[in-house]
Motif scaffolding. Structure first.
Motif, PDB file in Angstrom:
ATOM      1  N   HIS A 233      13.796 -60.754  84.881  1.00 18.91           N
ATOM      2  CA  HIS A 233      13.409 -59.354  84.799  1.00 18.91           C
ATOM      3  C   HIS A 233      12.772 -58.889  83.529  1.00 18.91           C
ATOM      4  N   VAL A 355      24.364 -62.597  92.556  1.00 23.69           N
ATOM      5  CA  VAL A 355      24.592 -61.259  92.310  1.00 23.69           C
ATOM      6  C   VAL A 355      25.865 -60.954  91.409  1.00 23.69           C
ATOM      7  N   TYR A 364      23.574 -56.647  91.326  1.00 23.56           N
ATOM      8  CA  TYR A 364      22.458 -56.836  90.671  1.00 23.56           C
ATOM      9  C   TYR A 364      22.115 -58.351  90.645  1.00 23.56           C
ATOM     10  N   TYR A 368      17.304 -58.846  88.716  1.00 19.92           N
ATOM     11  CA  TYR A 368      17.710 -57.136  88.532  1.00 19.92           C
ATOM     12  C   TYR A 368      17.455 -56.529  89.793  1.00 19.92           C
ATOM     13  N   THR A 369      17.316 -56.883  91.000  1.00 20.99           N
ATOM     14  CA  THR A 369      17.151 -56.623  92.296  1.00 20.99           C
ATOM     15  C   THR A 369      18.656 -55.853  92.684  1.00 20.99           C
ATOM     16  N   PRO A 370      18.523 -54.585  93.085  1.00 18.36           N
ATOM     17  CA  PRO A 370      20.000 -54.061  93.355  1.00 18.36           C
ATOM     18  C   PRO A 370      20.321 -54.677  94.815  1.00 18.36           C
ATOM     19  N   GLY A 392      19.397 -50.719  98.023  1.00 17.98           N
ATOM     20  CA  GLY A 392      19.064 -52.155  97.544  1.00 17.98           C
ATOM     21  C   GLY A 392      19.124 -52.916  98.996  1.00 17.98           C
TER      22      GLY A 392
END
Ligand code: SF4
Length: 398
Positions: A233, A355, A364, A368-370, A392
């Motif tokens: 990220h 995660v 995350y 850094y994707t929720p 998300g």
């Protein structure tokens, strides 16, 4: 012994500065309690709204605490921005590195009784640098935080080791302008620091809080790609996609440079950014070019900031874009950001990810994707993405 509580407004650096004061007071033997005698309010002044929220927070705290220490960016503003605060609010006008000592001396030190406090959050933010020596025409940060200066690489590496020992699986290297990090005596720049921090035994994940496009170079990209713990990220502020606006902002790059430098990263990094809407010289055509740049750069999310003139800056007296136009551009850019984010989330359905759960039910992924997952806070869990929700990607244990 005093009882105290600490709050902050603004960015991760403000959060860290507040944590430094907290750690110092705990080390001096004071006790943290919600209804303490003393409140520390670490403030922000990056926009007019942030300053007014900072004032309100200090005023509210002054009703329930005997003494309030107002620290951070707003405390260092010149002029009368903080005039009229309640009498029990003490404005600590100091650089961030001197603030903990100044507050502790006033509260009354009792001598060292505690070790460095664990941070409250799952991920540990570690400051490597403060201040900025550039002079973007809209930005008050160099005025309130001063010129760039770096911590020593040794101090950073020691703090990272301590945070990992304290149980923080993720470290985020944080500063005002991270690419300016230098420890000349020890021969470190940011790429070397990334490699060294990323090799800390026990560290699961390393991220950079943000990086200016001018500092995205081959050495940094290689360090990010070759260090296995580094999260895929990057947050790279754009501010505008129009070259005339960028020049007026004194940003020192063009939209073509921004696109060229991010193009090789878009395939394997989640790229996010900041954009200011309603800068004085931004007209409708310039804003359209910003929308096109955001889409062309492969960004997945944009934090939108309506322009707000800050005292002491080059553009302090210029705010010619009407509020309705700023609002409308903000709505359009946020809509594009949402669409791009959902596009990226959809591309991940069915895939596995690791995660880090940082709040109940949420966490995350590696870029850094929720994610929304059912797992204990603080754990790093392997998941499979199943569907998309508003906040998300829903996921189950893989
Ligand atoms: S916006 Fe410009 S002046 Fe402000 S902190 Fe970033 S690089 Fe420095």
């Amino acid at each position: 012994m005093a009882t105290f509580d600490v709050r902050f407004l603004g960015c991760k650096v403000s959060h860290l500065d507040a944590q430094d004061v907290r750690a110092r007071l705990l080390a001096d033997g004071h006790t943290e309690r919600a209804d303490g005698d003393v409140a520390i309010v670490n403030t922000c002044c990056v926009t007019h709204e942030a300053l007014s929220k900072s004032r309100q927070a200090a005023t509210r705290a002054a009703r329930t605490h005997r003494r309030v220490y107002l620290t951070g960016c707003a405390a260092n503003l010149e002029g009368d921005a903080l005039a009229g605060l309640p009498q029990n609010v003490i404005v600590v006008r100091r650089p961030s590195e001197d603030t903990p000592d100044a507050v502790a001396a006033d509260v009354g030190a009792l001598g060292c009784v505690n070790d460095v406090a664990r941070l409250e959050r799952v991920r540990a933010f570690v400051k490597i640098q403060d201040g900025c020596s550039f002079s973007c025409s809209f930005c008050v940060i160099p005025l309130v935080r001063g010129a760039t200066r770096s911590r020593s690489a040794d101090a950073v590496l020691r703090e990272v080791r301590r945070r990992v020992e304290q149980g923080h699986p993720e470290v985020v290297l944080t500063g005002i302008n991270l690419g300016c990090f230098r420890d000349r005596a020890a021969g470190y720049d940011l790429p070397r620091l990334v490699r060294a921090v990323g090799s800390t035994p026990g560290l699961a994940r390393l991220r950079l809080s943000s990086i200016e496009i001018n500092h995205v170079n081959d050495a940094l990209v290689e360090a990010l790609r070759e260090t296995p713990t580094v999260s895929r990220h990057l947050h790279v502020p754009l501010q505008s996609g129009d070259d005339a606006v960028l020049r007026a902002m004194r940003r020192r790059y063009t939209s073509a440079t921004y696109l060229r430098k991010l193009e090789p990263l878009a395939a394997d990094f989640n790229l996010t950014s900041d954009v200011i809407v309603g800068f004085p010289t931004e007209d409708e055509a310039a804003f359209e070019r910003t929308l096109a740049t955001v889409e062309g750069a492969g960004l997945s999310r944009v934090h939108v900031f309506p322009y707000s003139p800050r005292p002491g800056t080059v553009t302090a007296a210029d705010d010619r874009v009407p509020p309705a136009a700023k609002k409308e551009r903000g709505v359009r850019l946020r809509a594009l950001s949402d669409e791009l984010e959902r596009r990226r989330w959809r591309s991940k359905l069915g895939a596995r990810d690791s995660v880090l759960v940082d709040r109940p039910g949420r966490g995350y992924g590696d870029d850094y994707t929720p994610f929304l997952v059912d797992a204990p806070v603080g754990e790093l869990v392997e998941v499979r993405a199943t569907s998309i929700a508003a906040e998300g990607i829903r996921a189950v244990a893989a």
